[in-house]
Design an enzyme around this catalytic site. Structure first.
Site, short mmCIF file in Angstrom:
data_model
loop_
_atom_site.label_atom_id
_atom_site.label_comp_id
_atom_site.label_asym_id
_atom_site.label_seq_id
_atom_site.Cartn_x
_atom_site.Cartn_y
_atom_site.Cartn_z
N TYR A 184 -6.78 -4.91 12.41
CA TYR A 184 -6.20 -6.20 12.77
C TYR A 184 -5.09 -6.60 11.82
CZ TYR A 184 -8.73 -8.79 9.10
OH TYR A 184 -9.19 -9.28 7.90
N LYS A 243 -6.87 -2.22 7.22
CA LYS A 243 -7.25 -3.60 7.58
C LYS A 243 -8.18 -3.56 8.79
CE LYS A 243 -5.28 -8.24 7.67
NZ LYS A 243 -6.27 -8.81 6.75
N GLU A 259 -10.07 -6.77 -5.91
CA GLU A 259 -9.42 -7.90 -5.21
C GLU A 259 -10.49 -8.95 -4.95
OE1 GLU A 259 -7.85 -6.54 -1.42
OE2 GLU A 259 -9.62 -5.32 -1.05
N LEU A 303 -6.62 -3.88 -0.20
CA LEU A 303 -5.65 -4.05 0.87
C LEU A 303 -4.27 -4.25 0.24
CD1 LEU A 303 -5.51 -4.30 4.01
CD2 LEU A 303 -5.20 -6.74 3.63
#
Ligand code: PMP
Length: 284
Positions: free
Chosen positions: A32, A150, A182, A206
């Site tokens: 996505y 993702k 992250e 990401l």
């Protein structure tokens, strides 16, 4: 008005339905993108479409459209929604199978979903005084080792975010083998000894679109920048910690594991970069 595009049909979001054998539903077999829309314009659209292509390639779904077709479809969706500040979601799954099995079926077409929903809070302006720094905890990064994809499989992100909110904080900063990766839905930056530092791109994080933009803005402002590993202990030694994402832009972190970062308020580097971000945004 919230709107959905599902496999060629425009409809109200609540009317859009997928069959139960869609592999997105069965296996989280899809990817996505989240794109903010400011003043009717999709922000960094080309970058998001490029990352969508990379995610699709990584999970071996043949991209059903070229970049220009994706861009046109997203712009059409925004236009149809008539929203000025909004969030666009693109979701692409491997498609609908005829039976439930792990092996990818041949000859099926990807399911394409685009939604646009209003997000009035996105219209943040320069020198917004309502920004309240996040409170965070640290948590072991137990996610899979393909963080650069993702994927719609967001179970781990949900577990982390809910564990954090159950402890009364906003989110968690994730630690793998002693190093910061992250946060559950954002990239992490620290300011230490006057240097703006963020972990390097790898398959553990990401590759945030906002991360890239903020690094570019930091370079332009002559702030010293390093992309290198961050030890957990550096989170406590840092004068500032902040996170980036398409939904939150650049956001300061005031407390980590109940310890104040600096004075626990919005720091000077954050203020400078946030101001540049707002200027950049308005110039689009
Ligand atoms: N890391 C993770 C795990 C994310 O889910 C996101 C996006 N929500 C980000 C980083 C930030 O990426 P972007 O700036 O492209 O929104």
């Amino acid at each position: 008005m919230a709107i959905a595009y599902l496999n060629g049909t425009w409809q109200a979001i609540e009317d859009a339905k997928i069959p139960i054998l869609d592999r997105g539903f069965m296996f989280g077999d899809g990817v996505y993108e989240v794109i903010p829309v400011y003043d009717g314009k999709a922000f960094l659209l080309a970058e998001h479409i490029q990352r969508l292509s990379l995610s699709l390639a990584e999970i071996k779904i043949i991209n059903p459209m070229d970049d220009a077709q994706w861009a046109e479809l997203v712009l059409r969706a925004v236009e149809k929604s008539m929203e000025t500040n909004a969030i666009v979601y693109i979701q692409v799954t491997r498609g609908v199978a005829t039976k439930r099995e792990h092996v990818w079926p041949e000859g099926i077409s990807p399911t394409i979903l685009i939604t646009v929903t209003a997000a009035p809070g996105l219209a943040r302006v320069y020198a917004d005084t309502t920004v309240k720094p996040y409170t965070m905890i640290t948590m072991e990064d137990f996610r899979w080792q393909r963080g650069h994809i993702k994927t719609t499989s967001l179970l781990a992100a949900g577990l982390i975010k809910n564990a954090a909110t159950a402890q009364g904080v906003d989110d968690a900063i994730l630690i793998r083998a002693g190093l910061v990766t992250e946060s559950s839905s954002s990239n992490v930056f620290i300011v230490i000894n006057g240097v703006f530092v963020t972990p390097p791109k790898s398959c553990l994080i990401l590759h945030g679109i906002t991360r890239d933009l903020v690094l570019m803005l930091a370079h332009k402002s002559d702030i010293a920048v390093e992309e290198r590993d961050i030890e957990e202990a550096e989170l406590y030694a840092a004068s500032e910690v902040m996170v980036t994402s398409s939904g939150r832009e650049l956001w300061p972190v005031g407390f980590i594991n109940e310890r104040a970062v600096g004075d626990g308020m919005c720091g000077p580097v954050w203020k400078m970069l946030d101001a540049s971000f707002q200027v950049y945004k308005e110039a689009q």
